[in-house]
Enzyme design. Structure first.
Site, PDB file in Angstrom:
ATOM      1  N   HIS A  66      -5.962   0.575   2.777  1.00 23.18           N
ATOM      2  CA  HIS A  66      -4.818   0.944   3.620  1.00 23.18           C
ATOM      3  C   HIS A  66      -4.551   2.455   3.592  1.00 23.18           C
ATOM      4  CE1 HIS A  66      -3.032  -2.642   5.342  1.00 23.18           C
ATOM      5  NE2 HIS A  66      -2.908  -3.259   4.186  1.00 23.18           N
ATOM      6  N   GLU A 122      -3.747  -4.516   9.276  1.00 24.89           N
ATOM      7  CA  GLU A 122      -4.245  -5.548   8.356  1.00 24.89           C
ATOM      8  C   GLU A 122      -5.660  -6.028   8.661  1.00 24.89           C
ATOM      9  OE1 GLU A 122      -2.846  -5.912   5.651  1.00 24.89           O
ATOM     10  OE2 GLU A 122      -0.794  -5.217   5.988  1.00 24.89           O
ATOM     11  N   HIS A 127      -8.210  -3.814  -1.110  1.00 24.40           N
ATOM     12  CA  HIS A 127      -7.411  -3.967   0.106  1.00 24.40           C
ATOM     13  C   HIS A 127      -6.325  -2.885   0.197  1.00 24.40           C
ATOM     14  CE1 HIS A 127      -5.480  -6.373   3.363  1.00 24.40           C
ATOM     15  NE2 HIS A 127      -4.384  -5.794   2.890  1.00 24.40           N
ATOM     16  N   GLU A 128      -5.528  -2.773  -0.852  1.00 31.20           N
ATOM     17  CA  GLU A 128      -4.430  -1.794  -0.789  1.00 31.20           C
ATOM     18  C   GLU A 128      -4.974  -0.365  -0.723  1.00 31.20           C
ATOM     19  OE1 GLU A 128      -1.949  -3.254   0.058  1.00 31.20           O
ATOM     20  OE2 GLU A 128      -2.270  -5.245  -0.801  1.00 31.20           O
ATOM     21  N   GLU A 180       0.791  -1.228   0.000  1.00 25.07           N
ATOM     22  CA  GLU A 180       0.000   0.000   0.000  1.00 25.07           C
ATOM     23  C   GLU A 180       0.827   1.284   0.000  1.00 25.07           C
ATOM     24  OE1 GLU A 180       0.312  -2.340   2.378  1.00 25.07           O
ATOM     25  OE2 GLU A 180       0.285  -1.497   4.390  1.00 25.07           O
ATOM     26  N   TYR A 183      -5.057 -10.817   9.842  1.00 21.79           N
ATOM     27  CA  TYR A 183      -5.987 -10.322   8.821  1.00 21.79           C
ATOM     28  C   TYR A 183      -7.420 -10.773   9.112  1.00 21.79           C
ATOM     29  CZ  TYR A 183      -2.089  -9.239   5.591  1.00 21.79           C
ATOM     30  OH  TYR A 183      -0.964  -8.731   4.992  1.00 21.79           O
ATOM     31  N   ASP A 205       7.440 -10.197  11.751  1.00 19.46           N
ATOM     32  CA  ASP A 205       6.910 -11.191  10.816  1.00 19.46           C
ATOM     33  C   ASP A 205       6.268 -12.383  11.513  1.00 19.46           C
ATOM     34  OD1 ASP A 205       7.660  -9.795   8.522  1.00 19.46           O
ATOM     35  OD2 ASP A 205       9.729 -10.483   8.737  1.00 19.46           O
TER      36      ASP A 205
HETATM   37  N1  BES Z   1       0.901  -4.578   3.693  1.00 20.39           N
HETATM   38  C1  BES Z   1       0.624  -5.843   3.137  1.00 20.39           C
HETATM   39  C2  BES Z   1       1.832  -6.551   2.586  1.00 20.39           C
HETATM   40  C3  BES Z   1       2.870  -6.895   3.621  1.00 20.39           C
HETATM   41  C4  BES Z   1       2.533  -7.490   4.824  1.00 20.39           C
HETATM   42  C5  BES Z   1       4.207  -6.640   3.350  1.00 20.39           C
HETATM   43  C6  BES Z   1       3.513  -7.792   5.753  1.00 20.39           C
HETATM   44  C7  BES Z   1       5.186  -6.941   4.279  1.00 20.39           C
HETATM   45  C8  BES Z   1       4.846  -7.517   5.489  1.00 20.39           C
HETATM   46  C9  BES Z   1      -0.423  -5.744   2.027  1.00 20.39           C
HETATM   47  O1  BES Z   1      -1.377  -4.764   2.246  1.00 20.39           O
HETATM   48  C10 BES Z   1      -1.171  -7.035   1.998  1.00 20.39           C
HETATM   49  O2  BES Z   1      -1.823  -7.347   2.956  1.00 20.39           O
HETATM   50  N2  BES Z   1      -1.076  -7.754   0.909  1.00 20.39           N
HETATM   51  C11 BES Z   1      -1.779  -8.991   0.720  1.00 20.39           C
HETATM   52  C12 BES Z   1      -3.037  -8.678  -0.016  1.00 20.39           C
HETATM   53  C13 BES Z   1      -4.236  -9.447   0.328  1.00 20.39           C
HETATM   54  C14 BES Z   1      -4.534  -9.664   1.755  1.00 20.39           C
HETATM   55  C15 BES Z   1      -5.463  -8.927  -0.410  1.00 20.39           C
HETATM   56  C16 BES Z   1      -0.863  -9.887  -0.072  1.00 20.39           C
HETATM   57  O3  BES Z   1       0.260  -9.470  -0.355  1.00 20.39           O
HETATM   58  O4  BES Z   1      -1.231 -10.997  -0.394  1.00 20.39           O
HETATM   59 ZN    ZN Z   2      -2.683  -5.318   3.822  1.00 18.07          ZN
END
Ligand code: BES
Ligand code: ZN
Length: 652
Positions: free
Chosen positions: A342, A361, A338-339, A314, A423, A415
């Site tokens: 954010h 999230e 989703h993005e 995002e 989520y 992480d």
């Molecule tokens: N911000 C996240 C991606 C992320 C999470 C990067 C943790 C680094 C560490 C992004 O918004 C996200 O949640 N992406 C998901 C999308 C989905 C839930 C619709 C993805 O990458 O799959």
């Molecule tokens: Zn996200």
């Protein structure tokens, strides 16, 4: 000294810092009084403060308020080199500022008049990198001359062969959670918001874009780099968390989608990308109607080469997207919702530390679903909710129903949260609140929440205090019904959880029953289903199936040839779990064609679980695919193959 962000230096410093910038909202709340809530059965974990265990910064003493980058992209050396000029806000008496740095080669640190400032690079922590401590000598602006290392984890440098067009190299960055310190020497903590600007010099034929206002869309002549180099300038005048500073460089074209939205992609990808994104303006309008104005100016996206390790990121004004969301029928565009969401939950109101990642999230997953409902109606939204619920259940099944890892508020590193918790359980919590007080009252509350906390960090404790002050408002019956502390701090799933509609997948579930009773795969009305229904069907198939049944499924439903990455992934997982040899070529193609960790890791994990059959395949394919993977994906698969996959499920 104790690293007690915003606290240790006392009120005077907090005041001084707070007055200087709206970005400095001091996070000084104490844990909420739990006693007033219904006594939780399980032990609860309190949040003592917002100290960020993932950063070396000591913002109560001195904090970075603004970053100005002047960098040259040296493609041959795979380095960014130049200067970062940092504006520092220091508490009275503060003599040094502590930055985060990982693998940076620091040449020199000066004040803005070119006088050398002493600095030390502390011990390297394998995760956090090293503290870079600069003696201020009274300076309030410092200039760090440096270059990133060729293996910087935030950066992926792609050769021309690794791109769609095959002619030009490509570079992109990924900051979340704590990777930006591998190319920017700053305080890399989401609670320390910074405005920023940048000038990026790139070789002729390449365009640079960043997550900020793009001041020079076509670039301008530059004194840096060789002949033909062009510089691109950017400005972010709103304070953002530093993980949101992002850069991409490549052979990029742009296509407008609406008055304030558009998409960048390599020329070869742009048409397909733009077609998939036609609903973007409608999504922005729906999001605004729900939770207030979009405050970032433009909303553009960039579709990256297939090695991008996430589905989306995002980055403000410029969401980064995987090309694997392009299914041809917009069925995976929940990713865009989703993005976009954010832009409120995450970029406007930001988790103060990664332990509160669910505030980003979980809120966003809830908000995403509301946007999908507004655009496509309650049936699609209900199906996507039901898929998310199943992901949550899978996380509980894997971790244990009451395992510590099922808490929303995390205890581990950036992480450590399982995505099914952060989520999906997070979204269920907000849906539970919505159903408890009614949509109208809930939406009014959430809208006011974004307004009141815009451009500020948020913690679990402060969110709960805000809920109590502005939604519960002393209603003791409601307070008891909501189980707020239990939702946030306790493991397990509270009894009041809002369940998805049972009927959302009636058709797919009927087809499963028929198939399980020996019915033909071709009997399932798969062709007429939505992608969500197809996913439900594939994921609900028994995990053990004889080869003949798998062959039948593949033939009837065209699974190995699916152009929808989510469906192909669901099928390949099933095939791997059954050692289904005929799917191996498709598996290998998929693992070589894209590097999205959410797809790649579980497939390697599945292979590794299949002993003598799967392990050799895993090693052979990884040896071929690894050079093309981003460090995020490569490192987590390498751990799996080395048998060190314990813990750290990571998000996606
Ligand atoms: N911000 C996240 C991606 C992320 C999470 C990067 C943790 C680094 C560490 C992004 O918004 C996200 O949640 N992406 C998901 C999308 C989905 C839930 C619709 C993805 O990458 O799959
Ligand atoms: Zn996200």
């Amino acid at each position: 000294m104790k690293r007690d962000a915003f606290r240790g230096a006392g009120t005077a410093a907090a005041l001084a810092l707070g007055l200087l910038s709206a970005a400095c909202a001091p996070v000084t709340e104490r844990a909420p009084p739990l006693a007033r809530a219904a006594a939780p059965a399980a032990p609860v974990l309190l949040t003592p403060d917002a100290r960020d265990a993932s950063s070396h910064a000591r913002p109560a003493e001195a904090r970075v308020a603004h970053v100005a980058l002047d960098l040259l992209a040296d493609v041959a050396a795979q380095r960014l080199s130049g200067t970062a000029t940092l504006d520092v806000v220091a508490a009275p008496g503060a003599r040094e500022v502590v930055l985060d740095a990982k693998g940076l080669e620091i040449a020199r640190v000066t004040d803005d008049r070119g006088r050398d400032l002493p600095y030390t690079e502390g011990d390297v922590d394998p995760n956090l990198g090293a503290p870079l401590t600069v003696t201020l000598n009274g300076a309030r602006r410092i200039v760090v001359a440096y270059r990133s290392a060729p293996g910087a984890a935030a950066l992926q440098w792609l050769t021309p062969e690794q791109t769609a067009g095959k002619k030009q190299p490509f570079l992109f960055s990924q900051g979340q959670a704590i990777l930006n310190r591998t190319w920017i020497p700053t305080q890399d903590s989401p609670g320390i918001r910074q405005t920023w600007e940048a000038r990026i010099s790139v070789p002729a034929g390449l365009r640079a874009v960043m997550s900020a206002e793009r001041l020079t869309p076509e670039g301008e002549p530059t004194d840096r780099g060789g002949a033909g180099h062009r510089a691109y300038r950017f400005r972010m005048d709103k304070p953002v968390a530093p993980y949101l500073i992002a850069l991409a460089v490549g052979d990029l074209d742009f296509r407008a989608l609406g008055p304030r939205s558009g998409v960048y992609a390599e020329p070869a990808t742009l048409d397909r990308a733009a077609r998939e994104l036609v609903d973007t303006e409608k999504m922005i309008a729906a999001a605004e109607a729900l939770y207030g104005p979009y405050r970032w100016g433009r909303y553009d996206m960039i579709v990256l080469p297939p090695s991008f390790p996430y589905g989306g990121m995002e980055n403000p004004t410029l969401t980064f997207l995987t090309p694997t969301f392009i299914a041809g029928d917009r069925s995976l565009n929940g990713l865009v919702a989703h993005e976009l969401a954010h832009s409120w939950s995450g970029n406007l109101v930001t988790n103060a530390t990664w332990a509160d990642g669910w505030l980003n999230e979980g809120f966003t997953s809830y908000f995403e679903n509301r946007i999908m409902e507004a655009l496509y109606g309650p049936a699609r939204a209900a199906q996507e909710q039901a898929l998310s619920w199943a992901d949550m259940e899978a996380a509980f099944a894997e971790l244990g129903q009451d395992a510590p890892g099922t808490r929303l508020r995390g205890t581990g590193g950036p992480d450590d949260g399982a995505s099914g918790i952060v989520y999906d359980k997070g979204a269920v919590f907000l849906r539970t609140l919505e159903r408890s007080v009614g949509r109208e009252r809930w939406d009014a509350y959430l809208r006011s929440y974004f307004d009141r906390h815009a451009f500020r960090p948020m913690t679990s404790a402060r969110f709960l205090a805000d809920l109590r002050a502005n939604l519960v408002r002393g209603d003791r019956v409601l307070e008891e019904r909501l189980l707020l502390d239990r939702w946030v701090y306790a493991p397990g799933l509270p009894a009041n959880a809002a369940r998805p509609e049972r009927t959302a997948f009636a058709a797919a579930d009927r087809a499963i029953t028929v198939f399980n009773a020996g019915g033909a795969a071709a009997a399932a009305p798969y062709a007429g289903w939505t992608t969500a229904e197809r996913l439900r069907f594939l994921n609900a198939l028994p995990s053990e199936l004889p080869a003949a049944r798998l062959t039948e499924l593949d033939r009837a439903l065209g699974l190995s040839a699916s152009g929808n990455a989510e469906l192909l992934f669901a099928w390949l997982r099933l095939a791997v779990a059954n050692r289904y040899e005929p799917a191996v070529p498709a598996l290998e193609r998929f693992l070589l064609a894209q590097g999205r960790r959410k797809f790649v890791r579980p497939l390697f994990e599945g292979l590794m679980a299949q002993g003598d059959w799967g392990r050799p395949i895993a090693r052979r394919v990884f040896a071929r695919a690894a050079p093309g993977y981003h460090a995020v994906t490569r490192d987590s698969v390498a751990k799996l193959l080395a048998g060190r996959a314990i813990g750290g499920r990571g998000i996606n």
